[in-house]
Write an enzyme that holds these catalytic residues in place. Structure first.
Site, PDB file in Angstrom:
ATOM      1  N   LEU A 241       0.785  -1.361   0.058  1.00 50.50           N
ATOM      2  CA  LEU A 241      -0.108   0.105  -0.091  1.00 50.50           C
ATOM      3  C   LEU A 241       0.936   1.096  -0.139  1.00 50.50           C
ATOM      4  O   LEU A 241       1.334   1.599   1.100  1.00 50.50           O
ATOM      5  CB  LEU A 241      -0.801  -0.012   1.318  1.00 50.50           C
ATOM      6  CG  LEU A 241      -1.916  -1.092   1.271  1.00 50.50           C
ATOM      7  CD1 LEU A 241      -2.853  -1.037   2.551  1.00 50.50           C
ATOM      8  CD2 LEU A 241      -2.658  -1.421   0.067  1.00 50.50           C
ATOM      9  N   ASP A 242       0.999   1.925  -1.144  1.00 52.14           N
ATOM     10  CA  ASP A 242       1.976   2.958  -1.408  1.00 52.14           C
ATOM     11  C   ASP A 242       1.653   4.090  -0.714  1.00 52.14           C
ATOM     12  O   ASP A 242       0.126   4.452  -0.976  1.00 52.14           O
ATOM     13  CB  ASP A 242       2.112   3.276  -2.858  1.00 52.14           C
ATOM     14  CG  ASP A 242       3.199   4.288  -3.119  1.00 52.14           C
ATOM     15  OD1 ASP A 242       4.495   4.287  -2.409  1.00 52.14           O
ATOM     16  OD2 ASP A 242       2.587   5.320  -3.925  1.00 52.14           O
ATOM     17  N   ALA A 243       2.341   4.961   0.002  1.00 55.41           N
ATOM     18  CA  ALA A 243       2.037   6.151   0.652  1.00 55.41           C
ATOM     19  C   ALA A 243       0.583   6.297   1.264  1.00 55.41           C
ATOM     20  O   ALA A 243       0.018   7.331   1.405  1.00 55.41           O
ATOM     21  CB  ALA A 243       2.086   7.300  -0.681  1.00 55.41           C
ATOM     22  N   VAL A 244       0.344   5.177   1.826  1.00 50.62           N
ATOM     23  CA  VAL A 244      -1.060   4.911   2.638  1.00 50.62           C
ATOM     24  C   VAL A 244      -1.385   5.902   3.642  1.00 50.62           C
ATOM     25  O   VAL A 244      -2.386   5.950   4.100  1.00 50.62           O
ATOM     26  CB  VAL A 244      -1.219   3.357   2.801  1.00 50.62           C
ATOM     27  CG1 VAL A 244      -0.269   3.147   3.991  1.00 50.62           C
ATOM     28  CG2 VAL A 244      -2.778   3.094   3.175  1.00 50.62           C
TER      29      VAL A 244
END
Length: 585
Positions: A241-244
């Site tokens: 989960l990128d830059a979540v």
């Protein structure tokens, strides 16, 4: 007693109660729960048991290679096929997982400005190529969940004011209170956009080509559940989960690490686990260490979290010759509960993040580290601090170059220092993530920086496969030496129960130049004392400090040397690594 499906419905509804506590929805939370469960493809009749709690779907054989889909290119062949060939020929079973960085159509940021989440970038290959790789390796895919490309169909529909995505984006006004918003970039937060409905100020946490989603609209959440379901169907089992941390926005707050963001991750874990029991979520949250740890939740949020403090602290130890801060940090780290793990890495497609070192290294020490990396050819990316001043956000440099010397300058120990760094990472509690350019000993790519004008490109070299094969076939090349040494360590690691990601770990007190920790297997049959000389001078180690049990025989797994308990001391060479294990019966 409620059925498993009814329990799932209640749990999802509870998640939604927290996420949308301040939002008036057109549908009930129970109805929305049913929609999300259906979108994830969970069928009542087939859901017969709960996912196991505190269960480890991993062991010491788990090692992940991090790579772009086109890090290796071959004329006349799609890069994903070339990558698959490389994995089979040069990695084999020394690694069992691969993180292919965003392989979707994109407009900027080397893939992290996604145009279409449902397609594979044609220049890389297609979904068949992805599925072929998933048959041989567990694959991690990015879910770029905070933002998408301004060139996406969704954002173009936002501009037109109609169609799918037209209500997917977060907007604010220049007069709104955004003074507390935490930013990883120095660009303006709000992007003025002309739309059919007049001027809109779109929220852009990272860049004006990366427009942020508005998760207050449940259609955005449902869309991402649908995307994850599609990825599961192609065989992908690990989701980054990128830059979540920036997912939920609320005016007047920092807009990072908000309660709704944590609950959204818990919701996604609940849905994913009930759909495929061994699927895994890893959160990418490049923030100070204490905040990062909160993404474990109570073993009900992320399965894995990036160990972001490790790269700056380990590099700092190896260039200063002192493990004081690395040791203090490791002593303070809580063990990951069963069912969770640390994702350890020391190099990636990004740089060496400095925010996770805040509070661990003081400003003077950070300044020395930055200056040393600049002397080795590194670039610096900046951010605005809370007071508006520019602060170093990350160091952009190939790890091989970062470790070519110390604060005193370059020296002859570069290769040994580089291998030592990986010996530490492979031995630590958690699952190691190995960047492809570390496996290959790739150096700074200044030409790519010049062509792209982006600092991060310095560590995103693209190899021509034929050239790479020639380098790896030459035993005296830097690349062949690195590949051989790293692969040897991985092959040793995967056979040691004490290197299970959740095996016991205690930090050893061996002075300033010797960094060490003790690992013990879950069944207590194996102990490994891991000792590393982080300095450029030989160091004497008192064997009594290791507490080696006299009734066992001991061997250094790396060198194969027997460790005699009759010796009082052992000389550890500069940057030597020791994995001292009792012999398994």
């Amino acid at each position: 007693m409620l059925s498993v499906f009814e329990q799932l419905t209640e749990r999802v509804e509870h998640h939604l109660d927290v996420i949308y506590q301040d939002v008036d929805l057109a549908v009930s939370h129970k109805e929305l729960a049913g929609t999300l469960i259906n979108t994830m493809g969970i069928v009542e009749d087939k859901l017969t048991e709960e996912p196991k709690r505190h269960h480890n779907n991993w062991d010491q054989k788990d090692v992940m290679l991090i790579t772009y889909g086109d890090s290796i290119e071959k004329e006349g062949e799609k890069p994903l096929k070339t990558l698959h060939s490389f994995l089979k020929q040069y990695c084999g079973d020394s690694i069992n997982s691969v993180h292919i960085l965003p392989f979707f159509p994109y407009s900027s940021d080397d893939g992290f400005s996604v145009i279409d989440y449902s397609s594979v970038n044609e220049s890389l290959g297609n979904w068949d190529d992805i599925e072929d790789i998933t048959k041989d390796y567990r694959m991690m895919s990015d879910v770029v969940i905070n933002h998408c490309s301004s060139r996406s169909a969704w954002f173009q529909n936002f501009i037109k004011g109609e169609g799918p995505g037209s209500d997917f984006f977060f907007t604010a006004l220049p007069i709104d209170d955004i003074s507390e918003v935490t930013r990883p970039r120095t660009s303006d937060l709000l992007r003025l956009t002309e739309t059919q409905n007049g001027e809109k100020y779109v929220w852009c946490t990272f860049s004006h080509d990366q427009v942020d989603f508005d998760f207050r609209n449940p259609a955005v959440l449902d869309t991402f559940v649908s995307i994850i379901r599609q990825y599961l169907d192609t065989g992908i089992r690990i989701f980054r989960l990128d830059a979540v941390a920036f997912l939920w926005k609320k005016l007047g707050t920092t807009c990072i690490n908000l309660e709704q963001t944590h609950e959204a991750i818990r919701l996604l874990r609940t849905l994913i686990e009930h759909a495929v029991s061994d699927a895994v979520i890893i959160t990418e949250t490049n923030i100070p260490n204490r905040q990062n740890l909160t993404y474990f939740g109570n073993a009900n949020e992320a399965h894995g979290i990036y160990n972001f403090s490790l790269p700056p602290l380990l590099v700092n130890s190896l260039v200063t010759g002192s493990c004081t801060h690395l040791k203090a940090w490791l002593c303070s780290m809580p063990p990951a509960q069963n069912g969770t793990f640390f994702f350890n890495f020391i190099a990636s497609h990004d740089g060496i993040g400095l925010r996770p070192a805040e509070g661990l290294l003081d400003d003077e020490e950070l300044g020395t580290l930055v200056n040393t990396m600049q002397n080795f050819g590194g670039r610096i990316s900046w951010r605005k601090s809370e007071t508006g001043e520019q602060k170093a956000y990350e160091i952009n440099i190939a790890l091989y170059d970062a470790l070519q010397g110390t604060t005193k300058g370059t020296d002859k120990w570069g290769l040994e220092r580089f291998v030592c760094a990986h010996s530490v990472m492979f031995a630590l509690e958690g699952i190691p993530g190995l960047y492809i350019h570390s496996l290959l000993g790739t150096t700074n790519d200044y030409e790519r920086v010049k062509n792209t004008s982006h600092n991060r490109s310095i560590n995103r070299h693209k190899w021509q496969y034929g050239q790479l094969q020639n380098e790896l076939a030459s035993p005296y090349s830097q690349h062949a030496k690195v590949h051989a040494r790293i692969t040897e360590l991985l092959n040793i690691r995967k056979e040691q129960p004490a290197f299970h990601p959740n095996a016991t770990q205690f930090t050893l007190q061996l002075g300033e130049q010797l960094f060490g920790f003790w690992r013990q297997s879950l069944g207590r049959s194996q102990s490994i004392f891991c000792v590393f000389n982080v300095s450029d001078e030989p160091q004497m180690m008192r064997l009594s400090d290791l507490n080696l049990i006299g009734t066992d025989s001991w061997i250094d797994l790396i060198s194969g040397e027997t460790i005699s308990l009759e010796d009082l001391e052992y000389e550890v060479a500069p940057y030597q690594s020791l994995w001292i294990s009792n012999r398994l019966k």
